[in-house]
Motif scaffolding. Structure first.
Motif, mmCIF file in Angstrom:
data_model
loop_
_atom_site.group_PDB
_atom_site.id
_atom_site.type_symbol
_atom_site.label_atom_id
_atom_site.label_comp_id
_atom_site.label_asym_id
_atom_site.label_seq_id
_atom_site.Cartn_x
_atom_site.Cartn_y
_atom_site.Cartn_z
ATOM 1 N N ALA A 1 0.422 4.172 0.820
ATOM 2 C CA ALA A 1 -0.155 5.049 1.870
ATOM 3 C C ALA A 1 -0.168 4.261 3.184
ATOM 4 N N GLY B 1 5.611 4.604 4.937
ATOM 5 C CA GLY B 1 6.039 5.589 5.970
ATOM 6 C C GLY B 1 7.593 5.123 6.628
ATOM 7 N N ASP C 1 0.825 -1.182 -0.011
ATOM 8 C CA ASP C 1 -0.043 0.009 -0.002
ATOM 9 C C ASP C 1 1.038 1.165 -0.067
#
Length: 292
Positions: free
Chosen positions: A249, A254, A247
């Motif tokens: 996002a 991150g 993903d």
């Protein structure tokens, strides 16, 4: 005794090749920077000037290189190994390259050369001690042919058909690398809120990631930490995770950003733990935050 060619003598490849030589296998090593062949040579390995020279007559060829592009260059570039692989040889690709690169490699190799993908879980201490966990993908019959060789390096977990080992390695590395990012973010937040690093680490050691924190705590903030897992390699591996379909996002993305920032800051050759200090350096103190 097996005739083995080992291509790549970095932090992991050198102790692995040395173990194979000491175990009695006729082991020939090659590395782009020839001086890095010295540790394995001191343990009984032969050295070769080119990948092509290294693999001539080898029954088993092991590649332990930075990435898929490096593997392709060593096999198919100038003085590449691919055209010189013996009929019936088994190529054991132990680099972290991702499943797409493994399948692309299968498509370029001759049909009479077997291919296994066998990346490892562990770092320099495990490579030195023969305690790696080897995530193996490929045909069971081919895996049986190299079982004695791989047993010198660690324990084998055959996880599926070709490409499954590379896929499993991305999952394993996502968790490990993201945890370093999580420790860095926790310490940076603690800094901003006025907690000491020791207090934050004590809290983390009593959390869900406590065992991991306990194992790496001595590397947090320490100077001159030996490189067990290069920070630049960690960034590369998270990029592979994202390319494999994580993903954009999510957690992988991150976790990737602080590693990309650290690489841009010139820390690629440092140990993965250096990302923690870099993350802490990018935030202000509690007093600075209250002044905003």
């Amino acid at each position: 005794m097996t005739d083995i060619a080992f291509l790549g003598q970095g932090h992991m490849g050198a102790p692995m090749a040395g173990r194979l030589a000491e175990a009695g296998h006729r082991t020939t090593v090659w590395n782009r920077t020839a001086a890095r062949c010295a540790p394995a040579a001191e343990r009984g390995a032969l050295t070769a000037a080119t990948p092509a020279e290294a693999v001539r007559g080898a029954e088993v060829v092991i590649t332990m290189l930075r990435d898929g592009d490096s593997v392709a260059a060593v096999l198919f570039g100038d003085h590449g190994a691919a055209d010189h692989l013996a009929p019936g040889a088994v190529l054991v690709e132990m680099s972290t390259t991702g499943p797409d690169a493994v399948h692309a490699l299968r498509g370029k190799l001759r049909a009479d050369v077997a291919l296994l993908d066998a990346p490892v879980v562990g770092s320099v201490p495990q490579a030195t001690g023969g305690e790696l966990r080897i995530l193996l993908g490929g045909a069971e019959a081919d895996a049986e042919r190299v079982a004695g060789v791989l047993a010198v390096l660690g324990s084998v977990d055959r996880v599926g058909d070709l490409g499954a080992g590379a896929s499993a390695k991305l999952i394993a590395n996502l968790v490990t690398i993201a945890t370093f990012s999580l420790i860095g973010e926790s310490l940076a937040l603690g800094d901003r809120m006025g907690l000491t690093a020791d207090r934050t680490l004590d809290l983390l050691e009593r959390s869900a990631i406590g065992g991991f924190v306990g194992r790496v705590r001595d590397r947090v903030g320490a100077a001159d930490v030996p490189t067990r897992f290069g920070l630049g390699l960690a960034e590369k591996d998270l990029a592979l995770v994202l390319a494999a379909g994580a993903d954009p996002a999510g957690v992988a993305a991150g976790a990737h950003k602080p590693f990309a920032d650290a690489v841009a800051a010139g820390l690629a050759d440092r140990d993965i733990s250096a990302v923690i200090a870099d993350m802490r350096s990018r935030v202000g103190s509690a007093d600075e935050r209250r002044a905003l």
